[in-house]
Design an enzyme around this catalytic site. Structure first.
Site, PDB file in Angstrom:
ATOM      1  N   GLU A 251      53.099 -30.696 -26.748  1.00 60.66           N
ATOM      2  CA  GLU A 251      53.284 -31.601 -27.895  1.00 60.66           C
ATOM      3  C   GLU A 251      52.398 -31.075 -28.999  1.00 60.66           C
ATOM      4  O   GLU A 251      51.168 -31.197 -28.920  1.00 60.66           O
ATOM      5  CB  GLU A 251      52.857 -33.025 -27.521  1.00 60.66           C
ATOM      6  CG  GLU A 251      53.744 -33.699 -26.509  1.00 60.66           C
ATOM      7  CD  GLU A 251      55.106 -34.042 -27.071  1.00 60.66           C
ATOM      8  OE1 GLU A 251      55.274 -34.092 -28.303  1.00 60.66           O
ATOM      9  OE2 GLU A 251      56.021 -34.254 -26.266  1.00 60.66           O
ATOM     10  N   CYS A 285      49.946 -36.457 -35.621  1.00 57.14           N
ATOM     11  CA  CYS A 285      50.958 -35.402 -35.678  1.00 57.14           C
ATOM     12  C   CYS A 285      52.193 -35.849 -36.452  1.00 57.14           C
ATOM     13  O   CYS A 285      52.790 -35.074 -37.178  1.00 57.14           O
ATOM     14  CB  CYS A 285      51.344 -34.992 -34.262  1.00 57.14           C
ATOM     15  SG  CYS A 285      51.750 -36.389 -33.205  1.00 57.14           S
TER      16      CYS A 285
HETATM   17  P1  NAD Z   1      43.552 -28.229 -30.603  1.00 60.89           P
HETATM   18  O1  NAD Z   1      44.773 -27.431 -30.300  1.00 60.89           O
HETATM   19  O2  NAD Z   1      42.433 -27.582 -31.298  1.00 60.89           O
HETATM   20  O3  NAD Z   1      42.920 -28.834 -29.260  1.00 60.89           O
HETATM   21  C1  NAD Z   1      43.657 -29.640 -28.383  1.00 60.89           C
HETATM   22  C2  NAD Z   1      43.020 -29.590 -26.997  1.00 60.89           C
HETATM   23  O4  NAD Z   1      43.143 -28.264 -26.476  1.00 60.89           O
HETATM   24  C3  NAD Z   1      41.524 -29.908 -26.966  1.00 60.89           C
HETATM   25  O5  NAD Z   1      41.254 -30.645 -25.787  1.00 60.89           O
HETATM   26  C4  NAD Z   1      40.894 -28.520 -26.905  1.00 60.89           C
HETATM   27  O6  NAD Z   1      39.611 -28.535 -26.310  1.00 60.89           O
HETATM   28  C5  NAD Z   1      41.881 -27.782 -26.026  1.00 60.89           C
HETATM   29  N1  NAD Z   1      41.893 -26.317 -26.173  1.00 60.89           N
HETATM   30  C6  NAD Z   1      41.448 -25.585 -27.217  1.00 60.89           C
HETATM   31  N2  NAD Z   1      41.677 -24.266 -26.984  1.00 60.89           N
HETATM   32  C7  NAD Z   1      42.289 -24.184 -25.778  1.00 60.89           C
HETATM   33  C8  NAD Z   1      42.817 -23.093 -25.011  1.00 60.89           C
HETATM   34  N3  NAD Z   1      42.759 -21.837 -25.428  1.00 60.89           N
HETATM   35  N4  NAD Z   1      43.396 -23.387 -23.827  1.00 60.89           N
HETATM   36  C9  NAD Z   1      43.507 -24.660 -23.385  1.00 60.89           C
HETATM   37  N5  NAD Z   1      43.030 -25.731 -24.076  1.00 60.89           N
HETATM   38  C10 NAD Z   1      42.439 -25.493 -25.267  1.00 60.89           C
HETATM   39  O7  NAD Z   1      44.104 -29.513 -31.388  1.00 60.89           O
HETATM   40  P2  NAD Z   1      43.254 -30.671 -32.050  1.00 60.89           P
HETATM   41  O8  NAD Z   1      42.621 -30.096 -33.292  1.00 60.89           O
HETATM   42  O9  NAD Z   1      42.408 -31.333 -31.020  1.00 60.89           O
HETATM   43  O10 NAD Z   1      44.393 -31.714 -32.463  1.00 60.89           O
HETATM   44  C11 NAD Z   1      45.078 -31.676 -33.673  1.00 60.89           C
HETATM   45  C12 NAD Z   1      46.472 -31.080 -33.502  1.00 60.89           C
HETATM   46  O11 NAD Z   1      47.170 -31.773 -32.473  1.00 60.89           O
HETATM   47  C13 NAD Z   1      47.335 -31.234 -34.739  1.00 60.89           C
HETATM   48  O12 NAD Z   1      48.028 -30.043 -34.988  1.00 60.89           O
HETATM   49  C14 NAD Z   1      48.320 -32.331 -34.368  1.00 60.89           C
HETATM   50  O13 NAD Z   1      49.535 -32.302 -35.085  1.00 60.89           O
HETATM   51  C15 NAD Z   1      48.490 -32.092 -32.904  1.00 60.89           C
HETATM   52  N6  NAD Z   1      48.960 -33.290 -32.223  1.00 60.89           N
HETATM   53  C16 NAD Z   1      50.226 -33.306 -31.735  1.00 60.89           C
HETATM   54  C17 NAD Z   1      50.718 -34.455 -31.123  1.00 60.89           C
HETATM   55  C18 NAD Z   1      52.134 -34.514 -30.592  1.00 60.89           C
HETATM   56  O14 NAD Z   1      52.451 -35.443 -29.862  1.00 60.89           O
HETATM   57  N7  NAD Z   1      52.987 -33.582 -30.919  1.00 60.89           N
HETATM   58  C19 NAD Z   1      49.895 -35.573 -31.010  1.00 60.89           C
HETATM   59  C20 NAD Z   1      48.606 -35.518 -31.511  1.00 60.89           C
HETATM   60  C21 NAD Z   1      48.144 -34.355 -32.113  1.00 60.89           C
END
Ligand code: NAD
Length: 479
Positions: A251, A285
């Site tokens: 997502e 998002c």
């Molecule tokens: P992010 O991708 O930086 O981090 C998300 C999660 O992934 C965190 O727990 C982080 O620690 C972990 N992570 C980071 N690097 C990783 C790796 N290499 N491997 C595995 N895990 C890793 O995102 P964010 O900044 O926390 O959230 C914001 C983003 O999330 C925005 O782009 C938003 O649109 C999206 N989002 C999408 C939805 C949806 O349902 N589509 C919902 C909420 C947020």
């Protein structure tokens, strides 16, 4: 597993939950309250050892848990949801402190989490009869995958964790939740609460640093990763999961367009448009991130939106009547600031805001940009902060093409009194969720999933649950 006699949880201390026990790690770290940059409590920094222990416990627990019935699992999840509801005040205040959102939004998130836990675990996923003749019966069965890793972002840490917890556990899997390092607190408390309702190893929570996610995606003992976060990280998750052919649900980010037609009642829709553009300081998002307004009403609409938005109060989330909280963390704050600088460099005009004012926390002045070029960064990138571009349109086909001209495809909406026209336009939009005269409606019964770079697979609804299962075709010959 009764909760009645369980000791009251202490919301000032935070532990991992591994194999039915609260544990910590030799090294700890802390998060930051984004409203004032003050340090919060210490939390564990999990290493490979904690991941290995949790995976081993989850694999043992899976043997029994996968044999329980949907009904038994639903009962456990309903009891867990009631337990969360009993601690609603504590969770909501903790969420304000770690995430920054205003208290009414934090309470709303806990209510939604309780509702999603209950509704997701009330959906039906029976065996399907694919054929039934005199010779043979063929069934489609949905079987649990094994151990799920749930990786959660920092914007909706409680709701998004609970969606993954309910979907995993209800389908007979065991689950390890990994919160964002920016917002570990509520998730760790969810794990502690879960001790009262689930056998050891069924639901575990690990907090850690940036290296914890990759440790999970590469781990051979996990069978699926359910990831919510940015598109860039989503690609890394998928690459890493491919090494062990883990199932993935992704997502990811969005850049949702909303198209406002010339026949709308401007005054009536402005409060709703503002809400679904700026809720949670736009760190959602599926917020409106590109707002296309018909040229015939553009000026009037812009002025009304500016007037409405400038009246909304910013501040620390416990302050009465606050609507805009801070940006959740420094990394995101710097990203939004760089967009604001680009606005100034590109010479695009703010109709509201446009400057970052000095403050104690990561606050961004709500900003509305007046008809920037389609190529400016504020249109092409997901701001994930309260900076909204307003764009003019006149031709229906042209605005649909502009709305679809993005790698993202999470949500989109059309606003009009002419429902036939609105539906005709809506059906041409390329995104996983489309609304008419609304945006960002979600329901546990309705799948959410992105097209294009906004995701793979879906969460929620029966379709979401199927992503937590292996499909088995069972051929029963009768002769
Ligand atoms: P992010 O991708 O930086 O981090 C998300 C999660 O992934 C965190 O727990 C982080 O620690 C972990 N992570 C980071 N690097 C990783 C790796 N290499 N491997 C595995 N895990 C890793 O995102 P964010 O900044 O926390 O959230 C914001 C983003 O999330 C925005 O782009 C938003 O649109 C999206 N989002 C999408 C939805 C949806 O349902 N589509 C919902 C909420 C947020």
């Amino acid at each position: 597993m009764a909760s009645v006699d369980s000791p009251k949880m202490d919301f000032t201390k935070f532990h991992n939950t591994i194999d039915g026990k609260l544990t910590t790690t030799p090294t700890t770290r802390h998060g930051i309250n984004p409203a004032n940059k003050e340090a919060l409590a210490e939390v564990p920094v999990s290493t490979q050892a904690e991941v290995d222990s949790a995976v081993a416990a989850a694999r043992v627990a899976f043997k029994k848990w996968s044999k329980t019935t949907f009904d038994e699992r639903s009962k456990a999840l309903h009891a867990f949801a009631d337990g969360l509801n009993n601690y609603k005040e504590e969770f909501a205040h903790l969420l304000v402190t770690e995430q920054g959102k205003p208290l009414f939004q934090a309470k709303g998130e806990i209510d939604m989490a309780v509702n999603f836990l209950k509704e997701l675990s009330s959906l039906e996923l029976p065996e399907e009869v694919l054929e039934d003749t005199e010779e043979r019966k063929i069934l489609g069965r949905y079987l649990p995958l094994g151990v799920v890793g749930g990786i959660v972002p920092w914007n909706y840490p409680v709701l998004l964790a609970c969606g993954k917890i309910a979907s995993s556990i209800y389908t007979g899997n065991t689950v390890i939740i990994k919160p964002s390092p920016f917002t570990p607190y509520c998730s760790l408390k969810l794990g502690e609460l879960g001790l009262q309702y689930f056998p050891p190893g069924v639901f575990q929570v690990l907090s850690g640093g940036d290296d914890l996610g990759p440790m999970m995606t590469i781990h051979p003992g996990l069978d699926k990763i359910s990831f919510t976060g940015s598109s860039e990280t989503g690609k890394k998750v998928m690459e890493s999961c491919s090494k062990t052919l883990k199932r993935v649900t992704l997502e990811l980010g969005g850049n949702d367009a909303a198209i406002v037609c010339e026949d709308v009642d401007i005054e009536a829709i402005i409060p709703k448009v503002a809400l679904v553009s700026f809720f949670c300081s736009s760190q959602i998002c599926m917020m409106i991130k590109r707002l296309y307004v018909h040229e015939k009403i553009y000026d009037q609409f812009r002025d009304a939106l500016v007037k409405h938005t400038e009246a909304l109060k910013s501040g620390e989330g416990h302050t009465p009547d606050v609507f805009f909280g801070p940006i959740q963390n420094n990394m995101q704050y710097e990203k939004v600031k760089s967009l604001m600088e680009a606005i100034n460099k590109e010479g695009v005009k703010p109709a509201l805001g446009g400057k970052v004012e000095e403050s104690k926390g990561y606050f961004i002045t709500p900003t509305i940009i007046d008809n920037p070029p389609e190529t400016s960064r504020i249109v092409t990138e997901e701001p994930f902060g309260p900076v909204l571009p307003l764009l003019k349109w006149s031709d229906e086909d042209d605005v649909i093409a502009r709305a679809n001209d993005t790698k993202m495809g999470l949500g989109a909406s059309v606003w009009s009194k002419d429902l036939v026209r609105a539906e005709r336009m809506a059906r041409q939009l390329e995104a996983g969720g489309i609304w008419i005269n609304s945006h960002f409606d979600v329901s546990p019964r309705v799948p959410v999933g992105g097209h294009k770079w906004s995701g793979i697979g879906s969460e929620f609804g029966v379709n979401g649950l199927k992503g937590y299962c292996n499909l088995q075709s069972l051929w029963l010959w009768k002769k």
